[in-house]
Design a protein around this motif. Sequence first.
Motif, PDB file in Angstrom:
ATOM      1  N   SER A 143       0.860  -1.183   0.000  1.00 17.52           N
ATOM      2  CA  SER A 143       0.000   0.000   0.000  1.00 17.52           C
ATOM      3  C   SER A 143       0.893   1.228   0.000  1.00 17.52           C
ATOM      4  CB  SER A 143      -0.878   0.024   1.252  1.00 17.52           C
ATOM      5  OG  SER A 143      -1.402   1.335   1.417  1.00 17.52           O
ATOM      6  N   PRO A 144       0.520   2.273  -0.751  1.00 18.51           N
ATOM      7  CA  PRO A 144       1.334   3.495  -0.714  1.00 18.51           C
ATOM      8  C   PRO A 144       1.293   4.191   0.639  1.00 18.51           C
ATOM      9  CG  PRO A 144      -0.650   3.810  -2.052  1.00 18.51           C
ATOM     10  CD  PRO A 144      -0.591   2.359  -1.696  1.00 18.51           C
ATOM     11  N   LEU A 145       0.360   3.795   1.501  1.00 23.82           N
ATOM     12  CA  LEU A 145       0.339   4.379   2.844  1.00 23.82           C
ATOM     13  C   LEU A 145       1.309   3.654   3.766  1.00 23.82           C
ATOM     14  CD1 LEU A 145      -3.480   5.000   3.378  1.00 23.82           C
ATOM     15  CD2 LEU A 145      -1.685   6.703   3.062  1.00 23.82           C
ATOM     16  N   GLY A 146       1.763   2.488   3.370  1.00 19.20           N
ATOM     17  CA  GLY A 146       2.651   1.693   4.202  1.00 19.20           C
ATOM     18  C   GLY A 146       4.087   1.808   3.760  1.00 19.20           C
ATOM     19  N   SER A 147       4.915   1.017   4.447  1.00 18.58           N
ATOM     20  CA  SER A 147       6.333   1.058   4.145  1.00 18.58           C
ATOM     21  C   SER A 147       6.875  -0.360   4.217  1.00 18.58           C
ATOM     22  CB  SER A 147       7.014   1.950   5.182  1.00 18.58           C
ATOM     23  OG  SER A 147       8.069   2.631   4.602  1.00 18.58           O
ATOM     24  N   ALA A 148       6.047  -1.316   3.757  1.00 19.30           N
ATOM     25  CA  ALA A 148       6.440  -2.728   3.850  1.00 19.30           C
ATOM     26  C   ALA A 148       5.697  -3.516   2.777  1.00 19.30           C
ATOM     27  CB  ALA A 148       6.095  -3.279   5.229  1.00 19.30           C
ATOM     28  N   THR A 149       6.267  -4.664   2.434  1.00 17.48           N
ATOM     29  CA  THR A 149       5.650  -5.567   1.457  1.00 17.48           C
ATOM     30  C   THR A 149       5.308  -6.866   2.175  1.00 17.48           C
ATOM     31  OG1 THR A 149       6.952  -4.654  -0.337  1.00 17.48           O
ATOM     32  CG2 THR A 149       6.175  -6.889  -0.642  1.00 17.48           C
ATOM     33  N   VAL A 150       4.110  -7.392   1.933  1.00 17.65           N
ATOM     34  CA  VAL A 150       3.767  -8.708   2.494  1.00 17.65           C
ATOM     35  C   VAL A 150       3.705  -9.700   1.339  1.00 17.65           C
ATOM     36  CG1 VAL A 150       2.072 -10.082   3.739  1.00 17.65           C
ATOM     37  CG2 VAL A 150       2.492  -7.719   4.423  1.00 17.65           C
ATOM     38  N   GLU A 151       4.635 -10.650   1.364  1.00 14.48           N
ATOM     39  CA  GLU A 151       4.636 -11.688   0.331  1.00 14.48           C
ATOM     40  C   GLU A 151       3.715 -12.816   0.775  1.00 14.48           C
ATOM     41  OE1 GLU A 151       8.523 -13.113  -0.724  1.00 14.48           O
ATOM     42  OE2 GLU A 151       7.683 -14.914  -1.654  1.00 14.48           O
ATOM     43  N   LEU A 152       2.829 -13.235  -0.104  1.00 25.52           N
ATOM     44  CA  LEU A 152       1.911 -14.336   0.210  1.00 25.52           C
ATOM     45  C   LEU A 152       2.511 -15.612  -0.381  1.00 25.52           C
ATOM     46  CD1 LEU A 152      -1.446 -12.537  -0.694  1.00 25.52           C
ATOM     47  CD2 LEU A 152      -0.267 -12.598   1.508  1.00 25.52           C
ATOM     48  N   HIS A 153       2.772 -16.606   0.488  1.00 24.48           N
ATOM     49  CA  HIS A 153       3.425 -17.827   0.002  1.00 24.48           C
ATOM     50  C   HIS A 153       2.429 -18.932  -0.306  1.00 24.48           C
ATOM     51  CE1 HIS A 153       7.237 -16.156   1.383  1.00 24.48           C
ATOM     52  NE2 HIS A 153       6.693 -15.913   2.559  1.00 24.48           N
ATOM     53  N   ASP A 154       1.208 -18.793   0.192  1.00 30.81           N
ATOM     54  CA  ASP A 154       0.271 -19.900   0.186  1.00 30.81           C
ATOM     55  C   ASP A 154      -1.044 -19.394  -0.419  1.00 30.81           C
ATOM     56  OD1 ASP A 154      -0.217 -22.560   2.370  1.00 30.81           O
ATOM     57  OD2 ASP A 154      -1.916 -21.625   1.335  1.00 30.81           O
ATOM     58  N   ALA A 155      -1.642 -20.232  -1.250  1.00 31.67           N
ATOM     59  CA  ALA A 155      -2.889 -19.820  -1.919  1.00 31.67           C
ATOM     60  C   ALA A 155      -3.957 -19.444  -0.900  1.00 31.67           C
ATOM     61  CB  ALA A 155      -3.391 -20.940  -2.810  1.00 31.67           C
ATOM     62  N   ARG A 156      -3.891 -20.050   0.312  1.00 28.46           N
ATOM     63  CA  ARG A 156      -4.908 -19.724   1.319  1.00 28.46           C
ATOM     64  C   ARG A 156      -4.723 -18.296   1.847  1.00 28.46           C
ATOM     65  NH1 ARG A 156      -3.802 -25.404   4.146  1.00 28.46           N
ATOM     66  NH2 ARG A 156      -1.803 -24.826   3.264  1.00 28.46           N
ATOM     67  N   ALA A 157      -3.477 -17.839   1.858  1.00 25.69           N
ATOM     68  CA  ALA A 157      -3.247 -16.440   2.265  1.00 25.69           C
ATOM     69  C   ALA A 157      -3.839 -15.501   1.206  1.00 25.69           C
ATOM     70  CB  ALA A 157      -1.751 -16.185   2.437  1.00 25.69           C
ATOM     71  N   ALA A 158      -3.678 -15.874  -0.073  1.00 26.24           N
ATOM     72  CA  ALA A 158      -4.258 -15.053  -1.141  1.00 26.24           C
ATOM     73  C   ALA A 158      -5.781 -15.087  -1.055  1.00 26.24           C
ATOM     74  CB  ALA A 158      -3.785 -15.559  -2.502  1.00 26.24           C
ATOM     75  N   ALA A 159      -6.338 -16.245  -0.650  1.00 24.57           N
ATOM     76  CA  ALA A 159      -7.798 -16.354  -0.522  1.00 24.57           C
ATOM     77  C   ALA A 159      -8.300 -15.452   0.614  1.00 24.57           C
ATOM     78  CB  ALA A 159      -8.200 -17.800  -0.283  1.00 24.57           C
ATOM     79  N   VAL A 160      -7.489 -15.311   1.683  1.00 25.26           N
ATOM     80  CA  VAL A 160      -7.875 -14.398   2.776  1.00 25.26           C
ATOM     81  C   VAL A 160      -7.904 -12.961   2.242  1.00 25.26           C
ATOM     82  CG1 VAL A 160      -7.163 -13.433   5.008  1.00 25.26           C
ATOM     83  CG2 VAL A 160      -7.006 -15.902   4.611  1.00 25.26           C
ATOM     84  N   ALA A 161      -6.907 -12.617   1.427  1.00 25.07           N
ATOM     85  CA  ALA A 161      -6.890 -11.265   0.849  1.00 25.07           C
ATOM     86  C   ALA A 161      -8.148 -11.050   0.009  1.00 25.07           C
ATOM     87  CB  ALA A 161      -5.633 -11.072  -0.003  1.00 25.07           C
ATOM     88  N   LEU A 162      -8.534 -12.062  -0.733  1.00 20.99           N
ATOM     89  CA  LEU A 162      -9.750 -11.950  -1.554  1.00 20.99           C
ATOM     90  C   LEU A 162     -10.974 -11.732  -0.654  1.00 20.99           C
ATOM     91  CD1 LEU A 162     -11.104 -12.214  -4.344  1.00 20.99           C
ATOM     92  CD2 LEU A 162     -11.237 -14.674  -3.944  1.00 20.99           C
ATOM     93  N   ALA A 163     -11.050 -12.510   0.442  1.00 18.12           N
ATOM     94  CA  ALA A 163     -12.198 -12.373   1.354  1.00 18.12           C
ATOM     95  C   ALA A 163     -12.237 -10.968   1.951  1.00 18.12           C
ATOM     96  CB  ALA A 163     -12.108 -13.423   2.460  1.00 18.12           C
ATOM     97  N   LEU A 164     -11.044 -10.378   2.167  1.00 13.46           N
ATOM     98  CA  LEU A 164     -10.973  -9.064   2.816  1.00 13.46           C
ATOM     99  C   LEU A 164     -11.335  -7.915   1.872  1.00 13.46           C
ATOM    100  CD1 LEU A 164      -7.828  -9.655   5.026  1.00 13.46           C
ATOM    101  CD2 LEU A 164     -10.079  -8.936   5.880  1.00 13.46           C
ATOM    102  N   ALA A 165     -11.708  -8.234   0.640  1.00 16.14           N
ATOM    103  CA  ALA A 165     -12.255  -7.187  -0.229  1.00 16.14           C
ATOM    104  C   ALA A 165     -13.546  -6.646   0.391  1.00 16.14           C
ATOM    105  CB  ALA A 165     -12.508  -7.736  -1.631  1.00 16.14           C
TER     106      ALA A 165
END
Length: 475
Positions: A144-166
């Motif tokens: 996010s441009p408001l942040g100062s860090a990158t979160v790498e998602l290693h697992d498809a379930r982590a990406a699915a959580v990001a999708l749910a958080l829409a």
Amino acid sequence: MLTTTTAAPRFDVLFGAHARLEPADDGVRIWARGANVVLRAPGEALSRALARLADGGATEDALTAELLLSGDPAALFSLVGILRFLDERGALQRRALLDERPLATLTPASSRFRFDAAAAVEGSRKLSRFAYLRTVDDALCVESPLGSATVELHDARAAAVALALARPCSRDDLDAQFPELAGAPLAALLTLLENARALVDADDAEGAAPPDGGSSSDWWEFHDLLFHMRTRRGRHDAPYGGTYRGNSGAPPPLVKPRLAGETITLPRPYAGTTASANEERPFTAVLHERRSLRTYGPEPLTIEQLGVFLYHAVRYQAVREGDGFEHAVRAAPAGGALHELEVYPVVARCRGLDPGVYHYRPLEHELTRIAEPSPLFERLLDDAWTTANRESPLNVYFQITARTRRVFWKYESMAYALILKNLGALYATMYLVATALDLAPCALGGGDSELFAALAQLDPCEEPAVGEFVLGSRA
Ligand SMILES: Cc1cc2nc3c(=O)[nH]c(=O)nc-3n(C[C@H](O)[C@H](O)[C@H](O)COP(=O)(O)O)c2cc1C
């Protein structure tokens, strides 16, 4: 009523890309973004802890427990000091695990980043409208441009959580939706996303309506904020400025290769041109009189006026060699003297010049006629006329393009921002020259880059249209 899960997040800590361990005289040296500390005779337990930090990571609890058991309390103090040294330089990663396998890893993007292990992940949260997913070296990352860090998602379930958080989700919703991640893994993933400023409160309107006492980011659109934060320093430590990233060879030439088409030699000042083309005002008068003028005289611009205008405002006065490449001397300054901007006069009405699309050759002070009037030509002029408030029928419209690779070859992180700044400098020069010559200038705030690319047959990434300016005879 929603209840909240209370499982505490658990992270491994490990060396990020900016941290390094190397042997030193009777000890080890630890590097973090250019700074280093040397540990003399660190002892077996501390050496093992450092090796784990550098290779794979471990929880802080596991590392401290191991040192406590080792019977070397001083080693524990050393470890705490080392973790702080790394953390304060943004050189420590945090990793959420699922069944001892990586789920997501947070990497600080700047030494200003501070990790908050207690960042709120309770209540209902959702992805911020500024958060985005992109690939970095084969990894899927949330930033996010408001942040100062990158979160790498290693697992498809982590990406699915990001999708749910829409959409807004509470911890209980997520635990129920992702039972395999429920508890500590989910808490850790959310804490990482929170630390990257990728999450907001579910009821955060985030600029959905014009802000009224809201947050200072509410007025920003996603692309503007990302462009701003990523092209300035402060929130990231990516290579910045003149890094010569195209180290592999020379930049594209200063002078754009001649395009196919009829050549028209332009009039120059003081060379038998009309008096009006040479009537220049004193500079201080020019500064006071400069205005955007959109209403033209009954007679259109002449080729003499156009020639004198381009001669002063856009021509290369000289070409110099320096640092192994060519750069230009021009009335308008340009970052690195690279002069990537090209000017295409699109002529609607100009006495002495047929309507059509031309390319200006700044070294020879010539035009190349590259396209005849066509429906696309009419659309371009119509768009410009609308943008200029539909006052007078247009005389000459200048499409300004950027040969991006001349700038991308040298500059990193801020290259496109630099092009737009160079454009501003050229606009100002064009305004002042037009005022000095008693012509009617006006910059335009935007245009259709694809339309001009189609008209002039340019690759819209290689040489996109970035600016537009209209010029006419003064009423
Ligand atoms: C970057 C830039 C974009 C502009 N865009 C437009 C535009 O799209 N349409 C227009 O009619 N005038 C445009 N203008 C002219 C401004 O409206 C003008 O500069 C402003 O009203 C101040 O008036 P002045 O230039 O006469 O001092 C632009 C000027 C600049 C510098």
